[in-house]
Design an enzyme around this catalytic site. Structure first.
Site, PDB file in Angstrom:
ATOM      1  N   ARG A  82       0.819  -0.996   0.023  1.00 22.84           N
ATOM      2  CA  ARG A  82      -0.160   0.077  -0.221  1.00 22.84           C
ATOM      3  C   ARG A  82       0.713   1.123   0.028  1.00 22.84           C
ATOM      4  NH1 ARG A  82      -5.302   1.464   2.398  1.00 22.84           N
ATOM      5  NH2 ARG A  82      -5.512   3.714   1.923  1.00 22.84           N
ATOM      6  N   ARG A  91      -5.787   1.184  -4.651  1.00 26.30           N
ATOM      7  CA  ARG A  91      -4.836   0.694  -3.552  1.00 26.30           C
ATOM      8  C   ARG A  91      -4.742  -0.916  -3.554  1.00 26.30           C
ATOM      9  NH1 ARG A  91      -8.636   2.891   0.206  1.00 26.30           N
ATOM     10  NH2 ARG A  91      -8.170   4.660  -0.891  1.00 26.30           N
ATOM     11  N   ASP A  94      -6.811  -2.342   1.496  1.00 26.67           N
ATOM     12  CA  ASP A  94      -7.416  -1.148   2.483  1.00 26.67           C
ATOM     13  C   ASP A  94      -7.981  -1.997   3.482  1.00 26.67           C
ATOM     14  OD1 ASP A  94      -8.344   1.115   3.532  1.00 26.67           O
ATOM     15  OD2 ASP A  94      -9.930   1.169   2.237  1.00 26.67           O
ATOM     16  N   ASP A  96      -9.921  -1.520   7.117  1.00 26.90           N
ATOM     17  CA  ASP A  96     -10.618  -0.793   7.845  1.00 26.90           C
ATOM     18  C   ASP A  96     -11.382  -1.225   9.223  1.00 26.90           C
ATOM     19  OD1 ASP A  96     -10.221   1.501   6.266  1.00 26.90           O
ATOM     20  OD2 ASP A  96     -12.098   1.048   4.998  1.00 26.90           O
TER      21      ASP A  96
HETATM   22  N1  ROI Z   1     -15.369   1.661  -4.205  1.00 28.82           N
HETATM   23  C1  ROI Z   1     -15.553   0.194  -4.074  1.00 28.82           C
HETATM   24  N2  ROI Z   1     -16.406  -0.309  -4.433  1.00 28.82           N
HETATM   25  N3  ROI Z   1     -15.011  -0.456  -3.104  1.00 28.82           N
HETATM   26  C2  ROI Z   1     -14.020   0.139  -2.000  1.00 28.82           C
HETATM   27  O1  ROI Z   1     -13.574  -0.491  -1.233  1.00 28.82           O
HETATM   28  C3  ROI Z   1     -13.897   1.665  -2.192  1.00 28.82           C
HETATM   29  N4  ROI Z   1     -12.982   2.223  -1.414  1.00 28.82           N
HETATM   30  C4  ROI Z   1     -12.746   3.590  -1.749  1.00 28.82           C
HETATM   31  C5  ROI Z   1     -13.293   4.196  -2.695  1.00 28.82           C
HETATM   32  C6  ROI Z   1     -12.221   5.083  -3.498  1.00 28.82           C
HETATM   33  C7  ROI Z   1     -14.000   5.462  -1.967  1.00 28.82           C
HETATM   34  N5  ROI Z   1     -14.136   3.605  -3.456  1.00 28.82           N
HETATM   35  C8  ROI Z   1     -14.516   2.099  -3.241  1.00 28.82           C
HETATM   36  O2  ROI Z   1     -11.748   4.173  -0.903  1.00 28.82           O
END
Ligand code: ROI
Length: 159
Positions: A82, A91, A94, A96
């Site tokens: 990342r 990325r 991610d 969270d």
């Molecule tokens: N869009 C989708 N479909 N899934 C994500 O995890 C995701 N994460 C983000 C942004 C760019 C907002 N869009 C996303 O950070």
């Protein structure tokens, strides 16, 4: 031990493999047990002009403190390449923290329940696979109500 739900996403470098590698890493966290994983889902990026995302949610039972877990998740993101070039940018991985037991957390580095989860089908529907159907968030909202307000649109559930 507290039950923690972790949202996972990737849209670079073989996303499904990124999620599988991250799950292996979560399973090895100290004082923790990987308790479940949702199906993987694909959807378009919320910011235009990026590859499609693959998303999933993991359930972790852990006695790590919230910021210690956040550090560990960021180390996993970093280990999987990342790079924080731009906010909302594409990325490799991610991770969270969506929910942390019944805690409300409001710190500069960490807000729980996660800020954007209520509007995101790619978070709510995989979460609903793992969580009890009457799950209530620490701020009083019910998962059921969030799902009712967030249609299952644009999500492709992978086999
Ligand atoms: N869009 C989708 N479909 N899934 C994500 O995890 C995701 N994460 C983000 C942004 C760019 C907002 N869009 C996303 O950070």
């Amino acid at each position: 031990m507290e039950r923690i739900y972790i949202g996972m996403g990737s849209n670079l470098a073989a996303p499904a493999e990124q999620l599988r590698n991250a799950l292996d890493a979560l399973a090895q966290l100290p004082n923790s047990r990987l308790a479940g994983v949702s199906a993987f889902y694909q959807s378009d990026s919320l910011s235009p002009g990026q590859p499609r995302y693959t998303n999933a949610v993991a359930a972790l039972d852990s006695s790590l403190a919230p910021l210690a877990l956040l550090d560990a998740l960021q180390a996993i993101e970093h280990a999987q390449g990342r790079e924080r070039l731009e906010r909302w940018g594409p990325r490799t991985l991610d991770l969270d923290i969506l929910l942390f037991g019944n805690r409300l957390i409001d710190e500069p580095r960490l807000k729980v329940p996660h800020y954007h989860m209520q509007a995101r089908p790619f978070v709510l529907y995989p979460l609903a696979e793992l969580a009890p159907s009457d799950l209530q968030l620490a701020d009083g909202r019910h998962l059921r109500d969030l799902l009712d307000a967030c249609p299952f649109v644009g999500l492709e559930r992978l086999a």
